[in-house]
Motif scaffolding. Sequence first.
Motif, PDB file in Angstrom:
ATOM      1  N   GLY A 263       0.931  -0.772  -0.552  1.00  0.00           N
ATOM      2  CA  GLY A 263       0.365  -0.294  -0.217  1.00  0.00           C
ATOM      3  C   GLY A 263       0.254   1.000  -0.163  1.00  0.00           C
ATOM      4  O   GLY A 263       2.358   0.972   0.100  1.00  0.00           O
ATOM      5  N   VAL A 264       0.264   2.509   0.523  1.00  0.00           N
ATOM      6  CA  VAL A 264       0.497   3.842   0.324  1.00  0.00           C
ATOM      7  C   VAL A 264       1.885   3.823   0.700  1.00  0.00           C
ATOM      8  O   VAL A 264       3.706   4.531   1.091  1.00  0.00           O
ATOM      9  CB  VAL A 264       0.061   4.450   0.726  1.00  0.00           C
ATOM     10  CG1 VAL A 264      -0.696   5.296   1.911  1.00  0.00           C
ATOM     11  CG2 VAL A 264       0.409   5.970  -0.244  1.00  0.00           C
ATOM     12  N   VAL A 265       2.318   3.256   2.179  1.00  0.00           N
ATOM     13  CA  VAL A 265       3.561   3.480   3.176  1.00  0.00           C
ATOM     14  C   VAL A 265       4.653   2.737   2.372  1.00  0.00           C
ATOM     15  O   VAL A 265       5.150   3.683   2.538  1.00  0.00           O
ATOM     16  CB  VAL A 265       3.077   2.258   4.516  1.00  0.00           C
ATOM     17  CG1 VAL A 265       5.317   2.636   5.204  1.00  0.00           C
ATOM     18  CG2 VAL A 265       2.007   3.244   5.094  1.00  0.00           C
TER      19      VAL A 265
ATOM     20  N   ILE B 164       7.505   5.972   2.086  1.00  0.00           N
ATOM     21  CA  ILE B 164       8.243   4.852   2.975  1.00  0.00           C
ATOM     22  C   ILE B 164      10.294   5.986   2.609  1.00  0.00           C
ATOM     23  O   ILE B 164      10.561   5.932   2.953  1.00  0.00           O
ATOM     24  CB  ILE B 164       9.451   3.884   1.838  1.00  0.00           C
ATOM     25  CG1 ILE B 164      10.256   2.816   2.050  1.00  0.00           C
ATOM     26  CG2 ILE B 164       9.605   3.920  -0.213  1.00  0.00           C
ATOM     27  CD1 ILE B 164      10.275   1.903   3.334  1.00  0.00           C
ATOM     28  N   HIS B 165       9.498   6.986   1.093  1.00  0.00           N
ATOM     29  CA  HIS B 165      10.090   7.531   1.441  1.00  0.00           C
ATOM     30  C   HIS B 165      11.138   8.584   1.801  1.00  0.00           C
ATOM     31  O   HIS B 165      11.945   8.997   2.501  1.00  0.00           O
ATOM     32  CB  HIS B 165      10.191   9.136  -0.250  1.00  0.00           C
ATOM     33  CG  HIS B 165       9.681   8.330  -1.254  1.00  0.00           C
ATOM     34  ND1 HIS B 165      11.010   8.486  -1.929  1.00  0.00           N
ATOM     35  CD2 HIS B 165       9.876   8.312  -1.839  1.00  0.00           C
ATOM     36  CE1 HIS B 165      11.090   7.996  -3.046  1.00  0.00           C
ATOM     37  NE2 HIS B 165       9.979   7.620  -3.280  1.00  0.00           N
TER      38      HIS B 165
ATOM     39  N   THR C 107       1.217   9.900   4.761  1.00  0.00           N
ATOM     40  CA  THR C 107       0.696   9.477   3.785  1.00  0.00           C
ATOM     41  C   THR C 107      -0.060   9.061   3.103  1.00  0.00           C
ATOM     42  O   THR C 107      -1.058   7.999   3.321  1.00  0.00           O
ATOM     43  CB  THR C 107       2.252   8.867   3.598  1.00  0.00           C
ATOM     44  OG1 THR C 107       2.429   8.292   2.068  1.00  0.00           O
ATOM     45  CG2 THR C 107       2.014   7.395   4.020  1.00  0.00           C
ATOM     46  N   TYR C 108      -0.508   9.253   1.581  1.00  0.00           N
ATOM     47  CA  TYR C 108      -2.166   8.923   1.295  1.00  0.00           C
ATOM     48  C   TYR C 108      -1.649   9.516  -0.616  1.00  0.00           C
ATOM     49  O   TYR C 108      -0.570  10.271  -1.221  1.00  0.00           O
ATOM     50  CB  TYR C 108      -2.829   9.591   1.236  1.00  0.00           C
ATOM     51  CG  TYR C 108      -3.136  11.387   1.484  1.00  0.00           C
ATOM     52  CD1 TYR C 108      -3.591  11.389   0.471  1.00  0.00           C
ATOM     53  CD2 TYR C 108      -2.435  11.872   3.124  1.00  0.00           C
ATOM     54  CE1 TYR C 108      -4.561  13.216   0.468  1.00  0.00           C
ATOM     55  CE2 TYR C 108      -2.795  13.402   1.803  1.00  0.00           C
ATOM     56  CZ  TYR C 108      -3.689  14.128   1.341  1.00  0.00           C
ATOM     57  OH  TYR C 108      -4.012  15.106   1.539  1.00  0.00           O
TER      58      TYR C 108
ATOM     59  N   VAL D  44       5.148  -0.437  10.112  1.00  0.00           N
ATOM     60  CA  VAL D  44       3.664   0.200  10.461  1.00  0.00           C
ATOM     61  C   VAL D  44       2.504  -0.452   9.797  1.00  0.00           C
ATOM     62  O   VAL D  44       1.432  -0.497  10.251  1.00  0.00           O
ATOM     63  CB  VAL D  44       4.269   2.357   9.371  1.00  0.00           C
ATOM     64  CG1 VAL D  44       3.293   2.898   9.500  1.00  0.00           C
ATOM     65  CG2 VAL D  44       5.520   2.512   9.768  1.00  0.00           C
ATOM     66  N   VAL D  45       3.332  -1.088   8.806  1.00  0.00           N
ATOM     67  CA  VAL D  45       1.881  -1.653   8.427  1.00  0.00           C
ATOM     68  C   VAL D  45       1.274  -2.242   9.454  1.00  0.00           C
ATOM     69  O   VAL D  45      -0.249  -2.824   9.164  1.00  0.00           O
ATOM     70  CB  VAL D  45       2.559  -2.655   6.323  1.00  0.00           C
ATOM     71  CG1 VAL D  45       1.589  -3.743   6.166  1.00  0.00           C
ATOM     72  CG2 VAL D  45       3.265  -1.620   5.379  1.00  0.00           C
TER      73      VAL D  45
END
Length: 328
Positions: A168-170, A175-176, A225-226, A314-315
């Motif tokens: 997903g978005v993470v 991740i950046h 983040t999204y 986090v995920v």
Amino acid sequence: MTSAKPAPRVAVVGAAGWAGSRHARAFAAAGADVTVLVEKDDRAYPLAQELGAVLAPGIEELRPEHADLVVVALPATIQPAICADLLNRGFRVLTEKPVAADAEGAAVLAAASGVNERLMIGYTLHQHPAASLASEWVGKNEVITVSVRSVAHKQNVDSWRADPKEGGVVVVNGIHAIELVSSWFDGDPKVLATSSSSSLYGSPVPEHVVTALEFPPGVLFNLQTYWSPWQEPQGLNQGDWSLTIDVLARDGRMLWSNDTVHVWNRDGGHETQSFAPSDLFLRQAEAALKFCTGEAPAVTFTQALRATAIADAVVAAAAYGVKDVVAP
């Protein structure tokens, strides 16, 4: 009279994708000879004609005489095995971030030949001229909190981005920030709380994630983040990515917003430095060509693996509602 040095030869794996095509054009613009485009079908044929490259159906077709550098731009679940194979065959490799979709997936790379010398991880944020300025400021200050808002413009969340195995978005965008911020502090951060949503696109992966972490020195790291269907007025990579990093320290504050950095001192002083918008893929290509001659990459395998392990935590917290998860 000495003859001109030949241009570095570059092959791009996954050349038909959004990132792969940008890598190929960036290396051509940086003065490299893009010799081979690797794609399983003919989708990259127009790009091959444009760049004068040869099409190959798979990496097994690549030979050392074809490339001084191989760029791998594929979904994160696929990249590690391909990069490991290329490294074991002696190639120098630039792989798209992250190093893998998760730490388990990165294990195959850890045992590859030359992983610490011949692998460059493509974290383009490090190529922004504000990155070194921000890192230097953080190193000189007693940081209290880092808050990041990272928004990537995507009209749809489909294809490989909608695969739950990709994180997903993470993992794809957040991740950046995780990698950059974690490079500023030592120790394994603890995930204090995380929430996620998939309501905007209705995909099977987290599309919007808010998380709070704490590094051992007591530094708080808040990340939002999204993916967004709306392109913002300003942003990196030609407006595709809007990034704000707000660092609060005991003696000052630094706000990095896209191409502008503000710094406030405790005594009330305020300085602003703005940078002309730049193509981060082009800047990365220029750095990668120096990597070909032996320069160290901005992000090593060890640092990229650390960022991936933090993203794993986090995920996991987002999926299970777990608190106080130590990463890695």
